[in-house]
Design a protein around this motif. Sequence first.
Motif, PDB file in Angstrom:
ATOM      1  N   MET A   1      11.876   9.905 -13.113  1.00 51.95           N
ATOM      2  CA  MET A   1      12.779   8.940 -12.452  1.00 51.95           C
ATOM      3  C   MET A   1      13.329   9.530 -11.156  1.00 51.95           C
ATOM      4  SD  MET A   1      13.250   5.891 -13.736  1.00 51.95           S
ATOM      5  CE  MET A   1      14.863   5.384 -13.184  1.00 51.95           C
ATOM      6  N   ALA A   2      13.723  10.793 -11.194  1.00 48.29           N
ATOM      7  CA  ALA A   2      14.256  11.442  -9.991  1.00 48.29           C
ATOM      8  C   ALA A   2      13.190  11.515  -8.899  1.00 48.29           C
ATOM      9  CB  ALA A   2      14.779  12.836 -10.332  1.00 48.29           C
ATOM     10  N   ALA A   3      11.969  11.838  -9.288  1.00 47.18           N
ATOM     11  CA  ALA A   3      10.883  11.919  -8.302  1.00 47.18           C
ATOM     12  C   ALA A   3      10.596  10.549  -7.706  1.00 47.18           C
ATOM     13  CB  ALA A   3       9.631  12.494  -8.955  1.00 47.18           C
ATOM     14  N   LEU A   4      10.592   9.522  -8.539  1.00 47.70           N
ATOM     15  CA  LEU A   4      10.361   8.165  -8.024  1.00 47.70           C
ATOM     16  C   LEU A   4      11.474   7.747  -7.072  1.00 47.70           C
ATOM     17  CD1 LEU A   4       9.071   6.252 -11.170  1.00 47.70           C
ATOM     18  CD2 LEU A   4       7.814   6.633  -9.040  1.00 47.70           C
ATOM     19  N   ALA A   5      12.694   8.032  -7.441  1.00 47.94           N
ATOM     20  CA  ALA A   5      13.827   7.658  -6.588  1.00 47.94           C
ATOM     21  C   ALA A   5      13.723   8.322  -5.217  1.00 47.94           C
ATOM     22  CB  ALA A   5      15.139   8.042  -7.266  1.00 47.94           C
ATOM     23  N   ALA A   6      13.216   9.536  -5.193  1.00 44.25           N
ATOM     24  CA  ALA A   6      13.094  10.259  -3.926  1.00 44.25           C
ATOM     25  C   ALA A   6      11.917   9.779  -3.086  1.00 44.25           C
ATOM     26  CB  ALA A   6      12.941  11.760  -4.202  1.00 44.25           C
ATOM     27  N   ARG A   7      10.873   9.248  -3.719  1.00 40.53           N
ATOM     28  CA  ARG A   7       9.630   8.926  -3.005  1.00 40.53           C
ATOM     29  C   ARG A   7       9.415   7.452  -2.705  1.00 40.53           C
ATOM     30  NH1 ARG A   7       6.200   9.983  -0.315  1.00 40.53           N
ATOM     31  NH2 ARG A   7       4.257   9.908  -1.414  1.00 40.53           N
TER      32      ARG A   7
ATOM     33  N   LEU B   1       0.836  -1.204   0.000  1.00 37.73           N
ATOM     34  CA  LEU B   1       0.000   0.000   0.000  1.00 37.73           C
ATOM     35  C   LEU B   1       0.870   1.253   0.000  1.00 37.73           C
ATOM     36  CD1 LEU B   1      -2.885   0.905  -0.086  1.00 37.73           C
ATOM     37  CD2 LEU B   1      -2.966   0.756   2.390  1.00 37.73           C
ATOM     38  N   SER B   2       1.940   1.241   0.765  1.00 37.40           N
ATOM     39  CA  SER B   2       2.871   2.365   0.802  1.00 37.40           C
ATOM     40  C   SER B   2       3.502   2.581  -0.573  1.00 37.40           C
ATOM     41  CB  SER B   2       3.948   2.096   1.850  1.00 37.40           C
ATOM     42  OG  SER B   2       4.898   3.113   1.862  1.00 37.40           O
ATOM     43  N   LEU B   3       3.864   1.507  -1.241  1.00 39.34           N
ATOM     44  CA  LEU B   3       4.431   1.591  -2.585  1.00 39.34           C
ATOM     45  C   LEU B   3       3.423   2.181  -3.564  1.00 39.34           C
ATOM     46  CD1 LEU B   3       6.599   0.908  -4.725  1.00 39.34           C
ATOM     47  CD2 LEU B   3       5.534  -1.350  -4.867  1.00 39.34           C
ATOM     48  N   PHE B   4       2.187   1.683  -3.550  1.00 38.23           N
ATOM     49  CA  PHE B   4       1.165   2.184  -4.469  1.00 38.23           C
ATOM     50  C   PHE B   4       0.870   3.658  -4.215  1.00 38.23           C
ATOM     51  CE2 PHE B   4      -0.233  -2.401  -4.639  1.00 38.23           C
ATOM     52  CZ  PHE B   4       0.258  -2.618  -5.914  1.00 38.23           C
ATOM     53  N   ARG B   5       0.837   4.053  -2.958  1.00 40.48           N
ATOM     54  CA  ARG B   5       0.593   5.462  -2.631  1.00 40.48           C
ATOM     55  C   ARG B   5       1.718   6.358  -3.135  1.00 40.48           C
ATOM     56  NH1 ARG B   5      -1.339   4.134   3.348  1.00 40.48           N
ATOM     57  NH2 ARG B   5      -3.561   3.830   2.955  1.00 40.48           N
ATOM     58  N   ALA B   6       2.962   5.903  -2.985  1.00 40.93           N
ATOM     59  CA  ALA B   6       4.105   6.684  -3.455  1.00 40.93           C
ATOM     60  C   ALA B   6       4.061   6.846  -4.974  1.00 40.93           C
ATOM     61  CB  ALA B   6       5.411   6.020  -3.027  1.00 40.93           C
ATOM     62  N   VAL B   7       3.766   5.757  -5.687  1.00 40.48           N
ATOM     63  CA  VAL B   7       3.671   5.830  -7.142  1.00 40.48           C
ATOM     64  C   VAL B   7       2.525   6.755  -7.544  1.00 40.48           C
ATOM     65  CG1 VAL B   7       3.134   4.489  -9.232  1.00 40.48           C
ATOM     66  CG2 VAL B   7       4.777   3.604  -7.567  1.00 40.48           C
ATOM     67  N   HIS B   8       1.398   6.637  -6.873  1.00 46.02           N
ATOM     68  CA  HIS B   8       0.242   7.482  -7.176  1.00 46.02           C
ATOM     69  C   HIS B   8       0.586   8.963  -6.949  1.00 46.02           C
ATOM     70  CE1 HIS B   8      -3.931   8.645  -7.613  1.00 46.02           C
ATOM     71  NE2 HIS B   8      -3.887   9.252  -6.436  1.00 46.02           N
ATOM     72  N   ASP B   9       1.257   9.259  -5.857  1.00 46.11           N
ATOM     73  CA  ASP B   9       1.638  10.635  -5.556  1.00 46.11           C
ATOM     74  C   ASP B   9       2.552  11.200  -6.643  1.00 46.11           C
ATOM     75  OD1 ASP B   9       1.752  12.982  -3.827  1.00 46.11           O
ATOM     76  OD2 ASP B   9       3.825  12.384  -3.421  1.00 46.11           O
ATOM     77  N   VAL B  10       3.537  10.429  -7.054  1.00 52.83           N
ATOM     78  CA  VAL B  10       4.437  10.877  -8.126  1.00 52.83           C
ATOM     79  C   VAL B  10       3.653  11.044  -9.418  1.00 52.83           C
ATOM     80  CG1 VAL B  10       6.440  10.245  -9.547  1.00 52.83           C
ATOM     81  CG2 VAL B  10       6.514   9.920  -7.063  1.00 52.83           C
ATOM     82  N   ALA B  11       2.746  10.121  -9.708  1.00 50.24           N
ATOM     83  CA  ALA B  11       1.956  10.209 -10.940  1.00 50.24           C
ATOM     84  C   ALA B  11       1.102  11.464 -10.966  1.00 50.24           C
ATOM     85  CB  ALA B  11       1.078   8.964 -11.100  1.00 50.24           C
ATOM     86  N   ILE B  12       0.510  11.814  -9.844  1.00 50.12           N
ATOM     87  CA  ILE B  12      -0.332  13.000  -9.775  1.00 50.12           C
ATOM     88  C   ILE B  12       0.505  14.270  -9.947  1.00 50.12           C
ATOM     89  CG2 ILE B  12      -1.793  14.394  -8.229  1.00 50.12           C
ATOM     90  CD1 ILE B  12      -3.150  11.883  -9.438  1.00 50.12           C
ATOM     91  N   ARG B  13       1.638  14.312  -9.298  1.00 50.96           N
ATOM     92  CA  ARG B  13       2.459  15.525  -9.306  1.00 50.96           C
ATOM     93  C   ARG B  13       3.327  15.688 -10.558  1.00 50.96           C
ATOM     94  NH1 ARG B  13       3.543  17.409  -3.573  1.00 50.96           N
ATOM     95  NH2 ARG B  13       2.112  16.162  -2.337  1.00 50.96           N
ATOM     96  N   HIS B  14       3.695  14.574 -11.193  1.00 51.27           N
ATOM     97  CA  HIS B  14       4.698  14.637 -12.259  1.00 51.27           C
ATOM     98  C   HIS B  14       4.238  14.049 -13.595  1.00 51.27           C
ATOM     99  CE1 HIS B  14       7.705  16.000  -9.394  1.00 51.27           C
ATOM    100  NE2 HIS B  14       7.212  15.102  -8.551  1.00 51.27           N
ATOM    101  N   ARG B  15       2.958  13.765 -13.748  1.00 49.56           N
ATOM    102  CA  ARG B  15       2.500  13.167 -15.001  1.00 49.56           C
ATOM    103  C   ARG B  15       2.788  14.104 -16.167  1.00 49.56           C
ATOM    104  NH1 ARG B  15      -3.433  12.943 -13.099  1.00 49.56           N
ATOM    105  NH2 ARG B  15      -3.728  15.132 -12.617  1.00 49.56           N
ATOM    106  N   GLY B  16       3.252  13.488 -17.240  1.00 53.63           N
ATOM    107  CA  GLY B  16       3.549  14.226 -18.451  1.00 53.63           C
ATOM    108  C   GLY B  16       4.906  14.916 -18.454  1.00 53.63           C
ATOM    109  N   GLU B  17       5.639  14.848 -17.362  1.00 52.73           N
ATOM    110  CA  GLU B  17       6.964  15.469 -17.309  1.00 52.73           C
ATOM    111  C   GLU B  17       7.983  14.563 -18.008  1.00 52.73           C
ATOM    112  OE1 GLU B  17       8.082  16.476 -13.319  1.00 52.73           O
ATOM    113  OE2 GLU B  17       6.480  17.961 -13.133  1.00 52.73           O
ATOM    114  N   PRO B  18       9.134  15.109 -18.368  1.00 51.80           N
ATOM    115  CA  PRO B  18      10.167  14.300 -19.007  1.00 51.80           C
ATOM    116  C   PRO B  18      10.595  13.117 -18.126  1.00 51.80           C
ATOM    117  CG  PRO B  18      10.680  16.625 -19.213  1.00 51.80           C
ATOM    118  CD  PRO B  18       9.515  16.510 -18.265  1.00 51.80           C
ATOM    119  N   PHE B  19      10.949  12.032 -18.792  1.00 51.82           N
ATOM    120  CA  PHE B  19      11.329  10.789 -18.130  1.00 51.82           C
ATOM    121  C   PHE B  19      12.371  10.994 -17.019  1.00 51.82           C
ATOM    122  CE2 PHE B  19      14.157   7.091 -17.972  1.00 51.82           C
ATOM    123  CZ  PHE B  19      13.270   6.110 -17.566  1.00 51.82           C
TER     124      PHE B  19
END
Length: 70
Positions: free
Chosen positions: A36-42, A14-32
């Motif tokens: 990647m940097a946002a995912l690594a941090a979250r 659940l923690s993993l899915f929430r982190a991915v969801h948070d990054v997806a909401i904040r960074h969707r459509g941004e350059p790869f």
Amino acid sequence: MIADRATRQHEDNLSLFRAVHDVAIRHRGEPFPQVMAALAARLPGAPRLTGDEVRRIAEEISLGRDPSGL
């Protein structure tokens, strides 16, 4: 003891899915690379994802998708 382990795994997932969801909401459509940097941090430490899995998730988010399922 098995129930405790199952509960812990569920919470970790659940923690993993929430982190991915948070990054997806904040960074969707941004350059790869930015995604990647946002995912690594979250991303939480467990459960561990392979580098290929993280890249696939970042690709989905950079295309504007939310691979978390939330």
